[in-house]
Scaffold this motif. Sequence first.
Motif, short mmCIF file in Angstrom:
data_model
loop_
_atom_site.label_atom_id
_atom_site.label_comp_id
_atom_site.label_asym_id
_atom_site.label_seq_id
_atom_site.Cartn_x
_atom_site.Cartn_y
_atom_site.Cartn_z
N UNK A 188 111.08 133.95 96.14
CA UNK A 188 109.95 133.05 95.86
C UNK A 188 110.31 131.61 96.22
N UNK A 189 111.58 131.22 95.97
CA UNK A 189 112.02 129.86 96.33
C UNK A 189 112.01 129.69 97.84
N UNK A 190 112.46 130.73 98.56
CA UNK A 190 112.42 130.65 100.02
C UNK A 190 110.98 130.53 100.51
N UNK A 191 110.06 131.22 99.84
CA UNK A 191 108.65 131.15 100.22
C UNK A 191 108.13 129.73 100.06
N UNK A 192 108.52 129.06 98.97
CA UNK A 192 108.10 127.66 98.76
C UNK A 192 108.72 126.74 99.79
N UNK A 193 110.01 126.95 100.07
CA UNK A 193 110.66 126.12 101.09
C UNK A 193 110.04 126.34 102.46
N UNK A 194 109.68 127.60 102.74
CA UNK A 194 109.03 127.89 104.03
C UNK A 194 107.68 127.20 104.11
N UNK A 195 106.98 127.13 102.97
CA UNK A 195 105.69 126.44 102.95
C UNK A 195 105.86 124.95 103.25
N UNK A 196 106.91 124.36 102.67
CA UNK A 196 107.19 122.94 102.94
C UNK A 196 107.52 122.74 104.42
N UNK A 197 108.38 123.63 104.94
CA UNK A 197 108.77 123.51 106.35
C UNK A 197 107.58 123.67 107.27
N UNK A 198 106.69 124.61 106.93
CA UNK A 198 105.50 124.82 107.76
C UNK A 198 104.57 123.62 107.71
N UNK A 214 103.57 108.83 85.18
CA UNK A 214 102.42 108.78 86.09
C UNK A 214 101.91 110.19 86.38
N UNK A 215 100.67 110.23 86.88
CA UNK A 215 100.08 111.51 87.27
C UNK A 215 100.93 112.18 88.36
N UNK A 216 101.41 111.35 89.32
CA UNK A 216 102.22 111.92 90.41
C UNK A 216 103.49 112.56 89.87
N UNK A 217 104.07 111.97 88.82
CA UNK A 217 105.28 112.54 88.23
C UNK A 217 104.99 113.92 87.66
N UNK A 218 103.89 114.06 86.94
CA UNK A 218 103.55 115.36 86.36
C UNK A 218 103.20 116.37 87.45
N UNK A 219 102.58 115.91 88.53
CA UNK A 219 102.23 116.82 89.61
C UNK A 219 103.47 117.34 90.34
N UNK A 220 104.58 116.63 90.21
CA UNK A 220 105.82 117.06 90.84
C UNK A 220 106.48 118.21 90.06
N UNK A 221 106.14 118.37 88.80
CA UNK A 221 106.77 119.39 87.97
C UNK A 221 106.61 120.80 88.56
N UNK A 222 105.42 121.23 89.00
CA UNK A 222 105.30 122.58 89.57
C UNK A 222 106.13 122.76 90.85
N UNK A 223 106.32 121.68 91.60
CA UNK A 223 107.13 121.76 92.81
C UNK A 223 108.58 122.10 92.46
N UNK A 224 109.03 121.59 91.32
CA UNK A 224 110.42 121.81 90.89
C UNK A 224 110.59 123.07 90.05
N UNK A 225 109.51 123.76 89.74
CA UNK A 225 109.58 124.86 88.78
C UNK A 225 110.41 126.04 89.29
N UNK A 226 110.16 126.50 90.49
CA UNK A 226 110.87 127.68 91.01
C UNK A 226 112.37 127.41 91.15
N UNK A 227 112.78 126.26 91.70
CA UNK A 227 114.23 125.99 91.73
C UNK A 227 114.86 125.98 90.34
#
Length: 439
Positions: free
Chosen positions: A150-160, A104-117
């Motif tokens: 950079x991973x902390x920055x992404x996590x901080x963005x999620x938390x915010x 699905x499109x949502x599955x592919x859109x999740x790829x960048x979210x998982x990229x930094x980890x």
Amino acid sequence: MKEARSGKSIPEDVVKMIFSNISSIYQFHALFFLPELQKRMEDCSNPRIGDVIQKLAPFLKMYGEYVKNFDKAVELITTWWEKSPPFQELIVDIQKREVCANLTLQHHMLEPVQRIPRYELLLKDYVRKLPPESPDRHDAEKALEMIFSAAKHSNAAIAEMERLQNLWEVYQRLGLEDDIVDPSNELIKEGPIQKISFRNNNTSEKYLFLFNNMLLFCVPKVIQVGAEFQVRWRIDVEGMKDVEFPHSFLVSGKQRSLELQASPCDASQLCSTEVTEPCSLLSPAQFKSEELGRRAPQWVRDKLVTMCMRCKEPFNAITRRRHHCRACGYVVCARCSDYRVPLKYDGNRPNRVCLECYIFLTGHLLPEEREGKHKGILEKESAEISGQSLMCSFLQLLDKNGKGGTRGWFVIPQDDPLVLYVYAAPQFPHLCSGDEGTY
């Protein structure tokens, strides 16, 4: 975007909101990161990648914006899927293509979210397998630190994002009041609480919202149209004090003092004996002189006091009723609280205060005729002597058989400690020295 520009299925701005800054992320990888890594892999004379990652790692923080927007993007896809058949057809057509691998499109859109980890895990494995003498070890370890940042920055963005979303939901439950809505606030805790009445010890269920800068004391709305709660009081966290009692705790702020308990219990257990003098459990918090009138006092409970805490006259249900001084929190009679002073913690509105607080806050000494116009001879003399005493209190007179008799007001003066003054209205004071009788 091509379909959006044709104007058939979806507006361009919706496409931009769905995909956020994914174009910038793609260009960074396609034009910089991937070519630099490929070039280094082709150079056998320089077997290092740590320096390349270290140089480009700061740009990976751009993932934070994409990650922060992800949940909103998925909601937009769901919304347009439900309301736009052309949008449905477009998505289905894209997902059927071989490059999508039936995902699905949502599955592919999740790829960048998982990229930094994933980068972080790969680099950790790379550093772990490097020989200690490897020329790439220092740069690789430094690159790993930057990837972690950079991973902390992404996590901080999620938390915010989650913080703002939760904050907005709370504001909606409170009716979106202008003086409360502030994106810089942080919700720390919320939940139901039992408020104990200072007047009758009864408890009633209320609701608290604790933010980083304020405590909101709320009551559930009977008709929940537009808001679930109504804000009754707002108490600033700055200057707030917390005092624990055996079965409850006191929150004392500048605007209000509240006695609360986490769960219902028998409040009468707090004091099972009659109290006639202030004690550590029931007396108001000792104010510094500069705090009087500037912060809400702790009210002494009505049922814990049997007499006016200023003139010491006993209360009754008809002629001498209980009142609270809004400045110090003492339980006083009408005579001792027949004064009004603007109090800063209540927006400088005039409030009932006792004589002592009136004099302190205004600096005005009352004329003698007003100060004594309500007092009889017995009360004047009792008050005068009690103010200069070693001991003054109600006591019970016992007869020779040890049985209870008349209840009176007893005073031992400082200047004559061998004399006991006994006041038993409507009689005049009795003097009793050690050789005249024993009480």
